[in-house]
Design an enzyme around this catalytic site. Structure first.
Site, PDB file in Angstrom:
ATOM      1  NE  ARG A  16      -3.014  -1.580   3.191  1.00  0.00           N
ATOM      2  CZ  ARG A  16      -3.595  -1.138   4.298  1.00  0.00           C
ATOM      3  NH1 ARG A  16      -4.261  -0.274   4.570  1.00  0.00           N
ATOM      4  NH2 ARG A  16      -3.125  -2.092   5.238  1.00  0.00           N
ATOM      5  CE1 TYR A 104       3.544  -7.240  14.979  1.00  0.00           C
ATOM      6  CE2 TYR A 104       1.680  -5.428  14.450  1.00  0.00           C
ATOM      7  CZ  TYR A 104       1.935  -6.695  15.068  1.00  0.00           C
ATOM      8  OH  TYR A 104       1.034  -7.815  15.470  1.00  0.00           O
ATOM      9  N   GLY A 142      -7.318  -6.289  16.759  1.00  0.00           N
ATOM     10  CA  GLY A 142      -7.496  -7.299  17.240  1.00  0.00           C
ATOM     11  C   GLY A 142      -8.002  -7.024  18.673  1.00  0.00           C
ATOM     12  CE  LYS A 336      31.888  19.718   1.821  1.00  0.00           C
ATOM     13  NZ  LYS A 336      32.374  18.938   0.908  1.00  0.00           N
ATOM     14  CB  SER A 408      36.554  43.539  -3.718  1.00  0.00           C
ATOM     15  OG  SER A 408      36.478  43.621  -2.436  1.00  0.00           O
TER      16      SER A 408
HETATM   17  C1  UD1 Z   1      -1.873  -7.525  13.897  1.00  0.00           C
HETATM   18  C2  UD1 Z   1      -2.482  -8.194  15.146  1.00  0.00           C
HETATM   19  C3  UD1 Z   1      -3.745  -7.498  15.579  1.00  0.00           C
HETATM   20  C4  UD1 Z   1      -3.334  -6.024  15.959  1.00  0.00           C
HETATM   21  C5  UD1 Z   1      -2.752  -5.353  14.858  1.00  0.00           C
HETATM   22  C6  UD1 Z   1      -1.982  -3.994  15.163  1.00  0.00           C
HETATM   23  C7  UD1 Z   1      -2.296 -10.614  14.560  1.00  0.00           C
HETATM   24  C8  UD1 Z   1      -2.765 -11.701  14.112  1.00  0.00           C
HETATM   25  N1  UD1 Z   1      -2.924  -9.406  14.744  1.00  0.00           N
HETATM   26  O1  UD1 Z   1      -3.025  -7.323  13.130  1.00  0.00           O
HETATM   27  O2  UD1 Z   1      -4.228  -7.987  16.851  1.00  0.00           O
HETATM   28  O3  UD1 Z   1      -4.314  -5.434  16.360  1.00  0.00           O
HETATM   29  O4  UD1 Z   1      -1.458  -6.251  14.334  1.00  0.00           O
HETATM   30  O5  UD1 Z   1      -1.679  -3.345  14.055  1.00  0.00           O
HETATM   31  O6  UD1 Z   1      -0.751 -10.510  14.981  1.00  0.00           O
HETATM   32  N2  UD1 Z   1       4.104  -9.800   9.164  1.00  0.00           N
HETATM   33  C9  UD1 Z   1       5.181 -10.453   8.821  1.00  0.00           C
HETATM   34  N3  UD1 Z   1       4.719 -11.579   8.389  1.00  0.00           N
HETATM   35  C10 UD1 Z   1       3.733 -12.168   8.179  1.00  0.00           C
HETATM   36  C11 UD1 Z   1       2.661 -11.573   8.823  1.00  0.00           C
HETATM   37  C12 UD1 Z   1       2.971 -10.068   9.247  1.00  0.00           C
HETATM   38  O7  UD1 Z   1       6.379 -10.066   8.922  1.00  0.00           O
HETATM   39  O8  UD1 Z   1       3.420 -13.406   7.655  1.00  0.00           O
HETATM   40  C13 UD1 Z   1       4.496  -8.160   9.717  1.00  0.00           C
HETATM   41  C14 UD1 Z   1       3.815  -7.284   8.918  1.00  0.00           C
HETATM   42  O9  UD1 Z   1       4.851  -6.860   8.004  1.00  0.00           O
HETATM   43  C15 UD1 Z   1       3.435  -6.295   9.965  1.00  0.00           C
HETATM   44  C16 UD1 Z   1       3.034  -6.964  11.203  1.00  0.00           C
HETATM   45  O10 UD1 Z   1       3.923  -8.225  11.163  1.00  0.00           O
HETATM   46  O11 UD1 Z   1       4.559  -5.329  10.148  1.00  0.00           O
HETATM   47  C17 UD1 Z   1       1.699  -7.131  11.456  1.00  0.00           C
HETATM   48  O12 UD1 Z   1       0.974  -7.857  10.418  1.00  0.00           O
HETATM   49  P1  UD1 Z   1      -0.328  -7.662  10.015  1.00  0.00           P
HETATM   50  O13 UD1 Z   1      -0.619  -8.427   9.001  1.00  0.00           O
HETATM   51  O14 UD1 Z   1      -0.307  -6.065   9.362  1.00  0.00           O
HETATM   52  O15 UD1 Z   1      -1.077  -7.629  11.093  1.00  0.00           O
HETATM   53  P2  UD1 Z   1      -2.636  -7.045  11.405  1.00  0.00           P
HETATM   54  O16 UD1 Z   1      -3.648  -7.950  10.671  1.00  0.00           O
HETATM   55  O17 UD1 Z   1      -2.749  -5.512  11.373  1.00  0.00           O
END
Ligand code: UD1
Ligand code: CA
Length: 456
Positions: A16, A104, A142, A336, A408
């Site tokens: 995105r 994250y 969540g 610089k 100058s």
């Molecule tokens: C997750 C939480 C949710 C919380 C929310 C907050 C879970 C199941 N849910 O949901 O409870 O409210 O974050 O923002 O954990 N990522 C990976 N590998 C994967 C999946 C995700 O590295 O296979 C990383 C993503 O890049 C991201 C983070 O984990 O930085 C969160 O993943 P995302 O899929 O965005 O979780 P949410 O559905 O937002």
């Protein structure tokens, strides 16, 4: 205190963002989001920090390796969910004896105190702790299902929640802490029987509860855990960061007549008693000492400004600019990698690159340090109390001795001894009455319709 470890999830594709650059390398306050998470882990005292990246993300893997070492970069092969992502760090943390925190990489502004609160719950006996917050619009988050004693029973993802659970305002930030060995033990039991068919890290809570272990919530503010998924959200988080910095500096005694127009970097240091006028931008690496005034429309990066110095308006300080006490750098002056001595002045339209300006020296308008020959760079040394005449070009390497003068418009290619005057420009010739006779000749030629050769 138990040893601490961190797992930073950065495997998301970040589609995105619509950017060729990996999402977590986009910057907040001039620092990549990933580096914010690493900095938090460091401030929390984590002994080892593992970054989980996706496959085929060379730019991200390199950045991660620079931050935590290549041996602490784990690859998650398929994006099977947050539990699967943390599991990718299993090998690195196999012998981790202590408490682990999951962060994250797209959530850069988590305050140190919030991380501390999560670990503190483990010290108080909880086996799992998540950072939760009261969500203004909890829709996609969540939900934290709590018991009457505020302990945590389960986390339910929005897609899997009942109508009643969707009414819960307490949301999961995603930050979770648990003893490392318990975390990796429970991860083996996570199933993907849910709406998204993903392995949810959040299931660790109900798995721990199933073993009669205690789970807890540590509270934080929503703005502290705001994640970035799009360019618009990146700008929103940047705005939160800038707001925090402006408030912080004003609380510390920095005068900001138009705070909303001043932009700071993550590491900007400003002493009490400094004034920063409107529309000033700080890139990383800047320190400003007390009593200095940064006038409007200046841009500073990697620079030190001493006490009482006056910078701008419209000044540009680049990396290695060191402006000493009470020195002045004025409009359209670029500095610089130059140390400008105490009380020295360069007030108008100059480029000072690679060198030194001694205390009390005066750099005239339009002076240029010619520091580059297209291949190599050289230094210009201007001694204490020297006076550089306006529009001088100082062709480096060159030294103007203490108290030296340049006329100058001079192009100075040889050293000027202390207290000497150097003039290096055409000698002035004055022809009395010649302007008048020239005008008369040309006017006559024009009247007669006689164009000089080459005229059009
Ligand atoms: C997750 C939480 C949710 C919380 C929310 C907050 C879970 C199941 N849910 O949901 O409870 O409210 O974050 O923002 O954990 N990522 C990976 N590998 C994967 C999946 C995700 O590295 O296979 C990383 C993503 O890049 C991201 C983070 O984990 O930085 C969160 O993943 P995302 O899929 O965005 O979780 P949410 O559905 O937002
Ligand atoms: Ca998310």
């Amino acid at each position: 205190m138990a040893d601490r470890f961190a797992v930073i999830l950065a495997a998301g594709k970040g589609t995105r963002m619509k950017s060729p650059k990996p999402k977590v390398l986009h910057e907040i306050g001039g620092r990549p989001m990933l580096a914010w998470s690493v900095a938090l882990a460091k401030e929390l005292g984590c002994k080892r920090t593992v970054i989980v990246v996706g496959p085929d993300m060379p730019q991200l893997s390199e950045a991660a390796a620079r931050l935590v070492g290549a041996e602490n970069v784990a690859v998650q092969k398929d994006q099977l969910g947050t539990a699967n992502a943390v599991d990718a760090a299993r090998a690195q943390l196999a012998n981790a004896d202590g408490h682990a925190i999951v962060l994250y990489a797209d959530t850069p502004l988590i305050p140190l105190e919030a991380g501390e609160r999560a670990f503190a719950e483990l010290d108080k006996g909880a086996s799992v702790c998540v950072l939760g917050f009261k969500a203004k619009l909890p829709n996609r988050y969540g939900r934290l299902v709590t018991a009457s004693d505020n302990s945590l029973e389960a986390i339910v993802e929005a897609n899997d929640a009942t109508e009643a659970q969707l009414k819960i305002e307490l949301a999961n930030s995603g930050v979770m802490a648990a003893p490392a060995n318990l975390m990796f033990e429970l991860l083996k039991e996570v199933k993907n029987a849910n709406a998204k068919k993903e392995y949810y890290l959040t299931d660790l809570v109900s798995l721990a509860r199933g073993r009669k272990l205690k789970a807890a919530v540590a509270l934080c503010e929503e703005r502290d855990v705001q994640g970035v998924n799009s360019q618009a959200e990146l700008a929103q988080v940047e705005a939160v960061f800038q707001q925090q910095k402006r408030t912080h500096f004003m609380t510390e005694g920095v005068t900001l007549p138009a705070p909303e127009t001043v932009y700071f970097a993550h590491d900007t240091r400003v002493a009490p008693g400094v004034t920063i006028e409107p529309n000033v931008v700080f890139a990383p690496g800047v320190t400003i000492e007390t009593g200095a005034v940064i006038r409007a429309f200046s841009h500073l990066e990697g620079a030190k400004v001493g006490p009482g110095a006056l910078i701008g308006p419209y000044a540009r300080l680049r990396p290695g600019a060191v402006i000493s006490k009470d020195a002045h750098i004025g409009n359209f002056v670029e500095v610089k990698n130059v140390t400008v001595g105490e009380g020295a002045k360069a007030n108008h339209l100059s480029y000072l690159g690679d060198g030194e300006v001694g205390a009390g020296a005066n750099i005239g308008a339009g002076t240029i340090f010619c520091n580059y020959d297209g291949f190599f760079k050289y230094r210009t040394i201007v001694g204490a109390g020297a006076f550089i005449g306006s529009n001088s070009s100082l062709v480096a390497p060159v030294t103007i001795g203490a108290g030296g003068y340049t006329g100058s418009g001079s192009v100075i290619v040889k050293d000027v001894p202390a207290d000497a005057l150097a003039i290096a420009r055409g000698v002035q010739v004055v022809k009395e009455g010649r302007a008048k006779s020239f005008r008369e000749e040309k006017a006559a030629a024009k009247k007669a319709g006689k164009k000089p050769p080459g005229a059009i």
